[in-house]
Design a protein around this motif. Sequence first.
Motif, PDB file in Angstrom:
ATOM      1  N   LEU A 111      43.966   8.426  13.578  1.00  8.80           N
ATOM      2  CA  LEU A 111      43.796   9.465  12.568  1.00  8.80           C
ATOM      3  C   LEU A 111      45.137   9.873  11.973  1.00  8.80           C
ATOM      4  O   LEU A 111      46.045  10.309  12.676  1.00  8.80           O
ATOM      5  CB  LEU A 111      43.125  10.691  13.199  1.00  8.80           C
ATOM      6  N   LEU A 112      45.302   9.705  10.666  1.00  6.42           N
ATOM      7  CA  LEU A 112      46.495  10.149   9.954  1.00  6.42           C
ATOM      8  C   LEU A 112      46.057  10.553   8.554  1.00  6.42           C
ATOM      9  O   LEU A 112      45.830   9.715   7.692  1.00  6.42           O
ATOM     10  CB  LEU A 112      47.545   9.035   9.882  1.00  6.42           C
ATOM     11  N   ASN A 113      45.906  11.867   8.351  1.00  8.21           N
ATOM     12  CA  ASN A 113      45.496  12.366   7.047  1.00  8.21           C
ATOM     13  C   ASN A 113      46.178  13.690   6.759  1.00  8.21           C
ATOM     14  O   ASN A 113      46.897  14.242   7.591  1.00  8.21           O
ATOM     15  CB  ASN A 113      43.960  12.478   6.950  1.00  8.21           C
ATOM     16  N   THR A 114      45.969  14.192   5.559  1.00  9.31           N
ATOM     17  CA  THR A 114      46.659  15.405   5.133  1.00  9.31           C
ATOM     18  C   THR A 114      46.239  16.624   5.947  1.00  9.31           C
ATOM     19  O   THR A 114      46.996  17.597   6.023  1.00  9.31           O
ATOM     20  CB  THR A 114      46.386  15.671   3.654  1.00  9.31           C
ATOM     21  N   GLY A 115      45.066  16.573   6.569  1.00  6.22           N
ATOM     22  CA  GLY A 115      44.643  17.704   7.382  1.00  6.22           C
ATOM     23  C   GLY A 115      45.563  17.967   8.557  1.00  6.22           C
ATOM     24  O   GLY A 115      45.687  19.102   9.019  1.00  6.22           O
TER      25      GLY A 115
END
Length: 541
Positions: A111-115
Amino acid sequence: APAEMLGSFGVPAEAALDVSVAAGSSVMVDQGISLGTRGGLNAPNVADCVLPLAAPVPTAVPAPDFDAEASPDAGYHVGLSLSQSFINLALHHAEQSGSLCIALDGSSIGLLNTGLFKTFLPSLGRLTIRDGLDAPMKVVLRPAKPPVVTVGEGTYDAVTKKPIKPLLLLTLPDVTVDFYAMFDDRYARLFSLTADISLPLSLIFEGCSSVQPALGDLQQLITNIRTANSEILAEDPKVLSDLIPAVIGLAEPALAKAMKPFAMPALGSFKLKVNEAKGVAKIAGTEQYHHLGVFAQLMPATAACAVTAPKTRAALVRSVIPPASEMRLRGKPLPWPVAVLDVRSLGNTGTPEFAYQVDDGLWSTFLAANADSLLEVSHPVFLIQGQHRIQVRSRMAEEPHGVSAPVTVGFRVDWDAPEVSLRVDRAANRLEVQARDTLTRPEELTYAYRVGEGSFSEFGPARPVDLAAVEAAGGFSVWVRDESGNVGEASYRVASTALRPETGVEPGSAQAAGCTAAGGALSLLGAVAAALGLLRRRSRG
């Protein structure tokens, strides 16, 4: 080949290194035999992600005097050394080959996202959400200069076992980190950070001759920070530098894969048991040494190392998670979460020491637990929200070659409450509760409801809300809780002239996070609200 080893971390497919070693460049016989070797490295292709640079000019260095430099209790038969200049030549060609050009995204680290970054950068969360979802991110590391290693003394604190003067200090000058987010099916650069990064390293010897690089103290590793290309964000570019430790934590598994354990070579029918590693042949006027020296005993190839490894037990007893209010970028270092572990080393007698590894990164140096058998684990990757994996292993100080098998402890970092909003659907007579969380899946969120001025229900699954019943009761509130216990809230009030949904407590605020369910049952929500409306009609009659 570097490309085969690190291809999953974005290293270019053409990255390659040619290595040659020739024995016998010099021989000296006195009280023993000293045998010199000559090595060479070359990057066949200069990668597009680096600037072409000439290799450093080889310089003659004095041969090490192992007898003079060995510790009195080393009891060595064989001394091996690797010159600082040769190590730096190897790093130069590794950088030129593209082996240090790393691209991290969801395919390489999960998981690698802006959140995961919106706690630090609120404008990032508002900018990149599409259809209620966080945007995928990519982080790219580009070295502008080859890394440099300095060989140090390799000393430790006698009590804590923390390094005082690291054996090796790996410095990566002018490393640029580019942050990208996906907008409308293409990646756009959000901002860039450039800094000098230093990693203190030591060596761990397991069994007779297995050698593994280990990380020392990571608190002081970044200097000379510059920012660029940040116009898309609302935050002051000067505060963005506090994110570099988190990025280094993300990239550490790639470094660990490139620095895997290796075995010391056998000498004929003998194998080596390493007793000591230290800097050898000090450079005058500095704290550096010309050589990394290793002192070992000769043992028959069939002989056991006479080492019994202990068994390790570890459990999480406390999580020290800073509140979300402290995790805003303000131009000062962000506090790192801390996992407090109860650690035990069983089966052997002696003074136990413990090492840890976070998310498949590099192992730490071996450390002593405190008097209560507690070990505090803090790591820059803990700045990234999510479920982290800590591995712990142990040894006895008196038998350092006997290293246990690792045990795994989970550690969750989550300081953002779910984002909650309400939507009126009059055609279907529904008040829709819309909730999203960076880490907790929608089906694992739990809900507590309140109609009018009544009590909140117990937390449970999402349920439909009857709009007419809510308006008859005068209003509605909902709490939404994630797996970590963070609570977000939204409310709906019946206005005297108009009906509109309104947001209550800000998700993640102290008030929302401190709420607890007060009881009640949502299964009767519609009936209770309808009853309230019926009573009102009767009172009018």
